[in-house]
Write a protein that holds these residues in place. Structure first.
Motif, PDB file in Angstrom:
ATOM      1  N   ARG A   9       4.044   2.854  13.532  1.00 30.34           N
ATOM      2  CA  ARG A   9       2.982   1.860  13.370  1.00 30.34           C
ATOM      3  C   ARG A   9       1.602   2.467  13.596  1.00 30.34           C
ATOM      4  NH1 ARG A   9       8.150   0.301  13.401  1.00 30.34           N
ATOM      5  NH2 ARG A   9       8.474  -1.909  12.900  1.00 30.34           N
ATOM      6  N   LYS A  25       0.482   4.161  10.451  1.00 34.50           N
ATOM      7  CA  LYS A  25       0.094   3.222   9.409  1.00 34.50           C
ATOM      8  C   LYS A  25      -1.259   2.574   9.718  1.00 34.50           C
ATOM      9  CE  LYS A  25       4.898   2.440   8.113  1.00 34.50           C
ATOM     10  NZ  LYS A  25       4.798   3.061   6.787  1.00 34.50           N
ATOM     11  N   GLU A  84       3.660  -7.330   7.222  1.00 35.57           N
ATOM     12  CA  GLU A  84       4.669  -6.772   6.312  1.00 35.57           C
ATOM     13  C   GLU A  84       4.052  -5.766   5.344  1.00 35.57           C
ATOM     14  OE1 GLU A  84       6.189 -10.400   8.142  1.00 35.57           O
ATOM     15  OE2 GLU A  84       4.302  -9.882   7.151  1.00 35.57           O
ATOM     16  N   GLU A  85       2.812  -6.001   4.893  1.00 35.49           N
ATOM     17  CA  GLU A  85       2.135  -5.061   4.005  1.00 35.49           C
ATOM     18  C   GLU A  85       1.701  -3.810   4.759  1.00 35.49           C
ATOM     19  OE1 GLU A  85      -1.051  -7.140   2.151  1.00 35.49           O
ATOM     20  OE2 GLU A  85       0.265  -8.505   1.043  1.00 35.49           O
ATOM     21  N   LEU A 116       3.354  -2.384   7.066  1.00 32.20           N
ATOM     22  CA  LEU A 116       4.531  -1.525   7.195  1.00 32.20           C
ATOM     23  C   LEU A 116       4.828  -0.742   5.914  1.00 32.20           C
ATOM     24  CD1 LEU A 116       6.962  -3.883   9.160  1.00 32.20           C
ATOM     25  CD2 LEU A 116       5.484  -2.065  10.063  1.00 32.20           C
ATOM     26  N   GLN A 117       4.271  -1.180   4.786  1.00 35.22           N
ATOM     27  CA  GLN A 117       4.510  -0.482   3.511  1.00 35.22           C
ATOM     28  C   GLN A 117       3.512   0.656   3.278  1.00 35.22           C
ATOM     29  OE1 GLN A 117       7.289  -1.324   1.831  1.00 35.22           O
ATOM     30  NE2 GLN A 117       7.556  -2.816   3.501  1.00 35.22           N
ATOM     31  N   LEU A 118       2.488   0.744   4.107  1.00 33.74           N
ATOM     32  CA  LEU A 118       1.472   1.777   3.910  1.00 33.74           C
ATOM     33  C   LEU A 118       2.003   3.162   4.265  1.00 33.74           C
ATOM     34  CD1 LEU A 118      -1.666   0.023   5.471  1.00 33.74           C
ATOM     35  CD2 LEU A 118      -1.009   0.150   3.053  1.00 33.74           C
ATOM     36  N   GLU A 119       1.321   4.168   3.727  1.00 35.61           N
ATOM     37  CA  GLU A 119       1.685   5.551   4.037  1.00 35.61           C
ATOM     38  C   GLU A 119       1.317   5.851   5.491  1.00 35.61           C
ATOM     39  OE1 GLU A 119       0.513  10.120   2.650  1.00 35.61           O
ATOM     40  OE2 GLU A 119      -0.262   8.359   1.574  1.00 35.61           O
ATOM     41  N   ARG A 120       2.195   6.585   6.133  1.00 34.06           N
ATOM     42  CA  ARG A 120       1.962   6.953   7.530  1.00 34.06           C
ATOM     43  C   ARG A 120       1.084   8.200   7.603  1.00 34.06           C
ATOM     44  NH1 ARG A 120       6.783   8.396  11.888  1.00 34.06           N
ATOM     45  NH2 ARG A 120       5.452   9.290  13.522  1.00 34.06           N
TER      46      ARG A 120
END
Length: 482
Positions: free
Chosen positions: A38, A41, A122-123, A125-129
């Motif tokens: 997290r 992100k 939720e969005e 969590l979809q991002l690039e780390r």
């Protein structure tokens, strides 16, 4: 300097249970790994150490992971009360100058605003780390959280809480209550509230487990306690009463492992304490506020039965005095100082002096007895001055809940041409009850000027997200009833 909590804990006890929620358990190593994800992100949003974001969500494992992600990334968190209106949320976002708002899907409508950028969890969590350079140590004055005062007594202020504030609060608490192998805390409090966040802080510093639930449920709490899965729990008076009702009804035995029922949010009626004693529930009354990062005084277990109604003594790193008072039992405003006290406010209240001559003025009225035990009478703003006499609503409420038909009670000031103000009572009852019955019950236990001049039976009392009674709302409802 203070160690980065989760990094240090995961290094010390990586396999110890850290968090349980809906049948899943995280070790401290797994908690750190997911929190790191997290944090990466959050970095992808352009949030660097010292950036400030707001969080809007419920009580869930995902929110715990996000909170720890912010801590690892060095991001300041504005903890938004999920029960606020959209307008109230927008005010706090603007006042705090938050760069982003991260919210859970259930709160999308409330998150609609034009003050800062926002993203649903939720969005996120979809991002690039993005890689995160972790700080092994924190400066003591580093701001970790910002919580707005509940607004029960006035306009909300953003309270800045530092690494030193939270850490010293947690250390003071454990020096009072002790630490045992296998300790686990039953967490049914809002995460955005100081009582909820402080449970997270204490757990990671102690290396103990949190058993997390979305909301308070008396039946579930009773089952956790009697099954021996938890050693402690935080409650307020109203949730304590509901828990007692379940345990009494089903005659449930309290497991020996359970040793701390921490009761805050205002005075607990003595009748509740007596019921708890009969059930074998060890109630430790505590006193604290947002500005003190939770507890500042707590009753120790050994004194719980002989000092009913007391909030105990100041904790180890805390000093408390009663303003302008020299003798025991004299009431006055409670003043507090110590490393757990906030360094100041933010936003429009930045210039507001937190301390006066080194002391935080709490706005609460209380006294010390002749043994140095603190008793909290009430909020200064809730004080009823009737014909020159001081009346404390909590005292009347404690009497009313002793009536066999009264479940909950709230008392506030009602205008009076003759006396200036008189007490008015609102009660939630088990069954129909005559007003005269309530009046006669009070007359045998209270001075005549303390007996409510009006009684209103209601379905429920107004409370905030922490179940604290909102007497201001009671006063406003009196105006509507005219």
């Amino acid at each position: 300097m203070i160690p980065n909590w989760l990094l240090k804990r995961a290094a010390l006890t990586p396999n110890a249970p850290a968090l349980s929620f809906q049948g899943r358990t995280w070790s401290y190593l797994h908690l750190k790994e997911e929190a790191m994800e997290r944090a990466g992100k959050l970095r992808s949003l352009g949030l660097d150490p010292g950036s400030r974001i707001a969080l809007l969500g419920g009580t869930s494992a995902e929110m715990v992971l996000l909170i720890h992600g912010c801590l690892l990334a060095g991001i300041e968190m504005v903890m938004l009360n999920s029960r606020l209106t959209s307008e109230e949320i927008e005010y706090q976002l603007k006042d705090s100058q938050s760069e982003w708002l991260v919210y859970e899907e259930a709160f999308r409508e409330k998150a609609s605003q034009h003050v800062c950028q926002c993203i649903v969890y939720e969005e996120l969590l979809q991002l690039e780390r993005v890689p995160v350079q972790l700080e092994q140590m924190w400066e003591e004055d580093r701001t970790l959280t910002i919580m707005y005062t509940s607004g029960t007594t006035g306009f909300p202020k953003g309270v800045r809480q530092t690494a030193e504030n939270h850490t010293s609060s947690a250390l003071s608490a454990v020096l009072n209550s002790g630490l045992h192998d296998g300790d686990a805390w039953l967490h049914m409090m809002p995460l955005f509230h100081i009582s909820g966040f402080s449970i997270l802080a204490r757990a990671v510093l102690y290396g103990s487990e949190i058993r997390l639930f979305e909301k308070f449920d008396a039946a579930v709490a009773a089952e956790e306690i009697t099954a021996g899965r938890v050693s402690g729990m935080s409650v307020v008076a109203v949730t304590l009463e509901r828990l007692l009702t379940v345990i009494e009804k089903d005659k449930l035995p309290v497991h020996p492992k359970f040793r701390t029922l921490l009761a805050g949010g205002g005075p607990v009626p003595v009748s509740y304490l007596k019921r708890a004693e009969q059930c074998g529930l060890p109630v430790l009354q505590t006193y604290g506020m947002t500005e003190t990062s939770s507890q500042t005084a707590t009753l120790s277990a050994e004194d719980a039965l002989r000092k009913p109604g007391s909030a105990g003594k100041p904790l180890f790193f805390t000093d408390i005095q009663i303003d302008g008072v020299k003798e025991p039992f004299e009431k006055g405003e409670i003043l507090i100082r110590g490393p757990h006290v906030t360094k100041g406010y933010i936003g429009k209240h930045t210039s507001t002096q937190t301390l006066q001559n080194g002391w935080l003025h709490s706005g609460d009225i209380g006294y010390f007895d002749d043994e140095g035990f603190l008793f909290v009478s009430d909020r200064r703003s809730d004080l009823i001055i009737s014909g020159g006499e001081n009346i404390y609503p909590a005292e009347i409420e404690a009497v009313l809940v002793e009536h066999p038909q009264v479940v909950e009670a709230g008392v506030c000031a009602m205008e009076s041409d003759e006396w200036g103000a008189v007490p008015a009572a609102f009660v939630v009852t088990r069954s129909a009850v005559e007003e005269e019955s309530l009046r006669e019950f009070c007359q045998t236990r209270l001075a005549s000027y303390k007996v409510p001049k009006a009684f209103h039976v209601v379905d429920e009392l107004p409370r905030n997200a922490s179940n604290k009674l909102l007497r201001k709302t009671l006063r406003e409802s009196l105006t509507l009833r005219k």
